[in-house]
Design a protein around this motif. Structure first.
Motif, PDB file in Angstrom:
ATOM      1  N   PRO A   1      50.361  37.221  46.000  1.00 55.59           N
ATOM      2  CA  PRO A   1      49.572  37.301  47.229  1.00 55.59           C
ATOM      3  C   PRO A   1      48.136  37.701  46.899  1.00 55.59           C
ATOM      4  N   ASN A   2      47.230  37.474  47.827  1.00 58.11           N
ATOM      5  CA  ASN A   2      45.822  37.654  47.471  1.00 58.11           C
ATOM      6  C   ASN A   2      45.532  39.119  47.144  1.00 58.11           C
ATOM      7  N   PRO A   3      44.531  39.360  46.290  1.00 57.47           N
ATOM      8  CA  PRO A   3      44.273  40.712  45.785  1.00 57.47           C
ATOM      9  C   PRO A   3      44.077  41.761  46.876  1.00 57.47           C
TER      10      PRO A   3
ATOM     11  N   PHE B   1      43.115  48.230  39.477  1.00 58.21           N
ATOM     12  CA  PHE B   1      42.737  47.028  38.739  1.00 58.21           C
ATOM     13  C   PHE B   1      42.230  45.943  39.691  1.00 58.21           C
ATOM     14  N   PHE B   2      42.985  45.710  40.768  1.00 63.88           N
ATOM     15  CA  PHE B   2      42.583  44.661  41.715  1.00 63.88           C
ATOM     16  C   PHE B   2      41.274  45.004  42.408  1.00 63.88           C
ATOM     17  N   GLU B   3      41.074  46.288  42.681  1.00 57.31           N
ATOM     18  CA  GLU B   3      39.816  46.692  43.311  1.00 57.31           C
ATOM     19  C   GLU B   3      38.642  46.390  42.394  1.00 57.31           C
ATOM     20  N   LYS B   4      38.835  46.642  41.093  1.00 56.64           N
ATOM     21  CA  LYS B   4      37.731  46.426  40.161  1.00 56.64           C
ATOM     22  C   LYS B   4      37.444  44.942  39.991  1.00 56.64           C
ATOM     23  N   ILE B   5      38.490  44.145  39.906  1.00 54.77           N
ATOM     24  CA  ILE B   5      38.273  42.727  39.607  1.00 54.77           C
ATOM     25  C   ILE B   5      37.862  41.939  40.849  1.00 54.77           C
TER      26      ILE B   5
ATOM     27  N   ALA C   1      46.338  46.713  49.439  1.00 58.40           N
ATOM     28  CA  ALA C   1      46.866  47.383  50.638  1.00 58.40           C
ATOM     29  C   ALA C   1      48.355  47.685  50.477  1.00 58.40           C
ATOM     30  N   ASN C   2      49.109  46.713  49.962  1.00 56.54           N
ATOM     31  CA  ASN C   2      50.557  46.909  49.790  1.00 56.54           C
ATOM     32  C   ASN C   2      50.864  48.009  48.772  1.00 56.54           C
TER      33      ASN C   2
ATOM     34  N   THR D   1      40.870  36.918  39.649  1.00 57.52           N
ATOM     35  CA  THR D   1      42.103  37.540  39.166  1.00 57.52           C
ATOM     36  C   THR D   1      42.726  36.662  38.084  1.00 57.52           C
ATOM     37  N   PRO D   2      42.965  37.210  36.900  1.00 59.25           N
ATOM     38  CA  PRO D   2      43.520  36.381  35.834  1.00 59.25           C
ATOM     39  C   PRO D   2      44.946  35.940  36.148  1.00 59.25           C
ATOM     40  N   ALA D   3      45.355  34.877  35.472  1.00 62.74           N
ATOM     41  CA  ALA D   3      46.653  34.260  35.772  1.00 62.74           C
ATOM     42  C   ALA D   3      47.804  35.237  35.630  1.00 62.74           C
ATOM     43  N   PHE D   4      47.679  36.200  34.705  1.00 67.13           N
ATOM     44  CA  PHE D   4      48.838  37.052  34.453  1.00 67.13           C
ATOM     45  C   PHE D   4      49.158  37.963  35.620  1.00 67.13           C
TER      46      PHE D   4
END
Ligand SMILES: [Zn+2]
Length: 267
Positions: free
Chosen positions: A227-229, A210-214, A234-235, A219-222
């Motif tokens: 921490p940053n996308p 999800f984070f890779e796509k966005i 990576a985590n 990044t939406p609030a939810f």
């Protein structure tokens, strides 16, 4: 009281707050049953308020079956602490323009059609679902509400009868759609999403997809901006790599015989 005693007391208090808040056993302020009761009240408010268009279960049976199957697979993995205590009830909000999902204390999960249409495969959705379930299961959401409203007010809400405290209940429900979790809670929800998905056929790092796509810009609030996308991807990938997760049990993009693209086309 001498200085050493004072220091020990202070350390003990800090330790209590840290351990109680983290252990999820309900000794910190709210009990697990309070989470269950608050969730049921807020869920009823969300369904009756008219603020949300929740898709009807009987006329959208196939869509609900898809999501319920995904949820059952996550619960069957055995990593969810309050598997039997919480409701884990799926609700679909008919709103194509909103990228959102949230979960009340006690496990009432809401997924927007906008999010379902945006994601590219079932593992991404399972990752987000796992992340939201973790906020309830690790009791982040009830803890956050306690900080926002105070324990006394939430307990008064629990003891009130139907029709009382309507405005407060509405405010709590509205808060849940965009709760700002701490950085530590977001990180923990990401990690537990991996733990939940690891025994399933889904990519354990589904939330990272999800984070890779966005990307980093919106990044939406939810899912919060911290921490940053990039760090989150990576985590999450590192957490998944550190575990020996199930692979190729089945094609995860086919849930109950339904490809993800067919699921998206149901809305
Ligand atoms: Zn979150």
């Amino acid at each position: 009281m001498n200085k050493i005693t004072l220091f020990l007391c202070f350390t003990l208090v800090l330790g209590l707050f840290t351990s109680c808040k983290k252990n999820g056993t309900g000794v910190f302020l709210f009990s697990v049953q309070d989470d269950v009761d608050l969730g049921a009240k807020v869920d009823a408010e969300i369904k009756s308020s008219g603020e949300f268009t929740i898709l009807d279960r009987s006329s959208n049976a196939a869509a609900y079956n898809y999501l319920n199957t995904m949820r059952d697979q996550i619960l069957a993995g055995g990593a969810v602490t309050f598997k039997d205590e919480f409701a884990w009830e799926l609700n679909i909000i008919d709103d194509d323009s909103t990228l959102n999902a949230f979960c009340t204390p006690g496990g009432y999960i809401y997924v927007y059609t906008g999010l379902i249409k945006y994601l590219k495969n079932s593992s991404s959705l399972a990752g987000v679902m796992g992340h939201e379930m973790a906020h309830a299961d690790r009791r982040h959401s009830s803890s956050q509400l306690q900080q926002q409203y105070g324990l006394d007010i939430l307990l008064s809400l629990l003891s009130s009868t139907t029709g009382q405290n309507g405005e407060l209940l509405g405010n709590v429900a509205a808060s849940l759609t965009s709760l700002a979790f701490s950085r530590a809670d977001e990180k923990e929800a990401d990690k537990y999403s991996v733990d939940y998905l690891c025994p399933t056929a889904y990519d354990a790092a589904g939330a990272a997809r999800f984070f890779e796509k966005i990307g980093t810009s919106s990044t939406p609030a939810f899912l919060s901006t911290h921490p940053n996308p990039e760090n989150r991807v990576a985590n999450i990938n590192a957490d998944a790599d550190a575990l020996t997760c199930s692979e190729d049990l089945e094609n995860p993009d086919v849930v109950s015989g339904v490809p993800y693209t067919d699921f998206q086309a149901m809305f």
